[in-house]
Write an enzyme that holds these catalytic residues in place. Structure first.
Site, PDB file in Angstrom:
ATOM      1  N   SER A 158       4.034 -11.750 -19.018  1.00 44.68           N
ATOM      2  CA  SER A 158       4.958 -10.663 -18.286  1.00 44.68           C
ATOM      3  C   SER A 158       5.726  -9.925 -19.318  1.00 44.68           C
ATOM      4  O   SER A 158       6.006 -10.005 -20.474  1.00 44.68           O
ATOM      5  CB  SER A 158       5.657 -11.314 -17.281  1.00 44.68           C
ATOM      6  OG  SER A 158       6.916 -11.960 -17.986  1.00 44.68           O
ATOM      7  N   LYS A 159       5.801  -8.517 -18.896  1.00 46.79           N
ATOM      8  CA  LYS A 159       6.535  -7.688 -19.662  1.00 46.79           C
ATOM      9  C   LYS A 159       7.781  -7.916 -19.766  1.00 46.79           C
ATOM     10  O   LYS A 159       8.650  -7.682 -20.820  1.00 46.79           O
ATOM     11  CB  LYS A 159       6.126  -6.136 -19.163  1.00 46.79           C
ATOM     12  CG  LYS A 159       4.987  -5.550 -19.279  1.00 46.79           C
ATOM     13  CD  LYS A 159       4.814  -4.176 -18.806  1.00 46.79           C
ATOM     14  CE  LYS A 159       5.029  -4.033 -17.364  1.00 46.79           C
ATOM     15  NZ  LYS A 159       4.959  -2.624 -17.016  1.00 46.79           N
ATOM     16  N   ARG A 160       8.299  -8.852 -18.816  1.00 49.16           N
ATOM     17  CA  ARG A 160       9.820  -8.995 -18.989  1.00 49.16           C
ATOM     18  C   ARG A 160      10.166  -9.908 -20.126  1.00 49.16           C
ATOM     19  O   ARG A 160      11.257 -10.135 -20.730  1.00 49.16           O
ATOM     20  CB  ARG A 160      10.273  -9.587 -17.841  1.00 49.16           C
ATOM     21  CG  ARG A 160      11.940  -9.347 -17.264  1.00 49.16           C
ATOM     22  CD  ARG A 160      12.192  -9.858 -15.916  1.00 49.16           C
ATOM     23  NE  ARG A 160      11.900 -11.173 -15.593  1.00 49.16           N
ATOM     24  CZ  ARG A 160      10.665 -11.309 -14.713  1.00 49.16           C
ATOM     25  NH1 ARG A 160       9.998 -10.354 -14.198  1.00 49.16           N
ATOM     26  NH2 ARG A 160      10.417 -12.429 -14.314  1.00 49.16           N
ATOM     27  N   LYS A 161       9.113 -10.990 -20.282  1.00 51.18           N
ATOM     28  CA  LYS A 161       9.452 -12.066 -21.353  1.00 51.18           C
ATOM     29  C   LYS A 161       8.640 -11.944 -22.680  1.00 51.18           C
ATOM     30  O   LYS A 161       9.018 -12.762 -23.441  1.00 51.18           O
ATOM     31  CB  LYS A 161       9.156 -13.334 -20.569  1.00 51.18           C
ATOM     32  CG  LYS A 161       9.951 -13.665 -19.367  1.00 51.18           C
ATOM     33  CD  LYS A 161       9.440 -15.057 -18.715  1.00 51.18           C
ATOM     34  CE  LYS A 161      10.566 -15.319 -17.618  1.00 51.18           C
ATOM     35  NZ  LYS A 161      10.292 -16.589 -16.865  1.00 51.18           N
ATOM     36  N   ASP A 163       5.538   0.871 -18.455  1.00 50.02           N
ATOM     37  CA  ASP A 163       4.628   0.658 -19.775  1.00 50.02           C
ATOM     38  C   ASP A 163       3.452  -0.100 -19.154  1.00 50.02           C
ATOM     39  O   ASP A 163       3.414  -1.026 -18.705  1.00 50.02           O
ATOM     40  CB  ASP A 163       5.362  -0.116 -20.796  1.00 50.02           C
ATOM     41  CG  ASP A 163       4.714  -0.049 -22.221  1.00 50.02           C
ATOM     42  OD1 ASP A 163       3.563   0.165 -22.171  1.00 50.02           O
ATOM     43  OD2 ASP A 163       5.330  -0.004 -23.206  1.00 50.02           O
TER      44      ASP A 163
END
Length: 486
Positions: free
Chosen positions: A253-256, A16
């Protein structure tokens, strides 16, 4: 007058798209338009391990949704095609050979296990200068094969000279210093170039005059400046934008943080013009005075790199919500209804019939002042699209009722049943006469039971207008059904 500039954004299709892709695209596009130049979209897909097949299309779709168009790119073509690095592999090899022949690069046959052990040992010894130890430098394949930690498929490394430039001019930050790099890999064992070589070659061949990217690339810039020098190529101007930060100052960040995903904003129901305006305000002052609302054209007209604030901007969604509400209220009712329908078509959450779309259009004025996100529309209007027998009374709505509710409903049903003209004004007049005047109940308490019966909720769009939209039969049926439960 500044000559026409050529700028690019070069995302990697590894999932994404990151909101930073839009942030960089906005500033690159602004300067290209300001100078009458071009904005290029290049896909950097040489990292095949992280490649995601549909990511490239997501990049195209989200940037187009934001109305950040590119003049050249994989899908529109251009004089420097192809614009995907994976389709340019033959382009890079001659530059690698040039560096090998000049002694400015060399083959490295070290295995991944050997490199891992080297890193671990350097960390254990706490050496000041970490990185590759040049074991393969000057050796033939046969000489290196006789030593431990050998692999058949070599990489190519650039040889960093003692006089490697570590300072460079940044058009936002002035003179910038970066750490000394080690001997970087420029060609991987699979034959794909690394980012460092490919970006230099592509930017040169595509005539990029200004490389604008995030500050995380500052440490890589000396490698790129050195590669330009080694290859005898002119160096572009560099500008490093500050990184976007969460409210706790950490890197977004996309992770968090789901808001790091560019498609998240569309899924949530933000308007593209609101998000674009929001991105304009990151690391950049309002276009005029304290006025934060500004079009992209207004942003371009006064664009100047010296205005960029190098302190990492905070990604404040409250500001974005405020802007989105502003832009929603600037739309006509017809335009807003169209946007709502488009939003649900995109998410797939609701596929209305022609009649339901018409009802939505009539109902949109009832919610326009209260909407923050397009995705809130259906929650606020769901009662209009629910069968009368399917209305469920919310728990908090049921608890808010008092002992007067049965009397209120009886009086209201009797009054409404007599109405010949079912319009907002006559509905309100009849109910006020029957409940407020007839029962002596204060207005703020008088209509609560009716709202609950009609919508199932304690809070809803204006009651009388909602009843007009529902129609006589449906409104009376709901009130009678609700009265039967008390």
């Amino acid at each position: 007058m500044t000559s026409p500039a050529r700028l690019r954004v070069a995302p990697s299709p590894t999932g994404d798209p990151h909101v930073g892709t839009a942030y960089m695209s906005l500033f690159n596009l602004a300067f290209a338009r300001k100078t009458g130049g071009q904005f290029v979209l290049r896909i950097e897909d040489t990292d095949r391990a992280r490649y995601v097949a549909d990511s490239e299309q997501q990049i195209f779709d989200t940037l187009r949704w934001l109305e950040l168009p590119w003049d050249e790119g994989p899908d529109v073509g251009g004089p420097y095609a192809p614009y995907r690095q994976s389709e340019r592999l033959d382009t890079y090899r001659p530059y690698v050979e040039q560096l090998l022949e000049s002694g400015q690069a060399y083959y490295c046959w070290c295995s991944s296990d050997r490199l891992k052990e080297l890193r671990e040992q350097q960390q254990k010894d706490k050496v000041s200068q970490t990185g590759y130890d040049r074991l393969c430098l000057g050796k033939t394949r046969e000489e290196r094969a006789a030593m431990p930690g050998f692999t058949e498929n070599p990489v190519v490394r650039m040889l960093i000279p003692d006089d490697a430039p570590l300072d460079f001019a940044d058009i936002i930050r002035g003179k910038v210093s970066a750490p000394r790099p080690d001997d970087q890999v420029i060609l991987k064992a699979d034959g794909f170039p690394t980012y460092h070589l490919a970006v230099v070659v592509d930017d040169h061949l595509m005539g990029i005059t200004h490389v604008v990217r995030g500050e995380e690339w500052i440490s890589s810039t000396p490698k790129h400046v050195l590669l330009y020098r080694m290859l005898g190529l002119p160096t572009p101007a560099f500008a490093h934008m500050p990184l976007l930060r969460n409210t706790d100052k950490s890197k977004i960040s996309k992770r968090k943080n789901p808001a790091a995903r560019l498609t998240w904003f569309r899924e949530q129901g933000y308007l593209p013009e609101a998000l674009r305006n929001f991105l304009q305000l990151l690391a950049y002052p309002p276009v005029e005075g304290e006025t934060e609302v500004a079009t992209f054209d207004e942003f371009v007209a006064g664009f100047d790199w010296t205005k960029v604030n190098t302190v990492g901007p905070i990604f404040d969604l409250k500001k974005l919500d405020w802007l989105n509400g502003h832009y929603i209220r600037s739309l006509s009712d017809a335009e807003l209804a169209d946007r709502i329908v488009e939003h649900y078509a995109y998410t797939g959450e609701w596929t209305p019939t022609t009649d339901e779309v018409e009802l939505l259009r009539r109902a949109t004025p009832l919610i326009s002042e209260r909407l923050v996100l397009l995705s809130e529309a259906l929650d606020k209007l769901q009662f209009l699209f629910t069968p009368d027998a399917g209305i469920e009374i919310a728990e908090d709505a049921g608890k808010a009722l008092n002992d007067d509710s049965p009397r209120v409903l009886d009086a209201a049903i009797d009054a409404l049943a007599e109405l010949a003209d079912w319009s907002t004004a006559t509905i309100e007049t009849a109910l006020r006469a029957a409940v407020v005047d007839g029962l002596g109940i204060k207005p703020k308490f008088a209509f609560g039971p009716l709202r609950v019966g009609i919508t199932g909720s304690r809070v809803s769009p204006p009651l009388f207008e909602s009843m007009e939209l529902l129609g006589r039969e449906s409104s009376l049926r709901r009130l009678r059904n609700f009265r039967d439960t008390l």
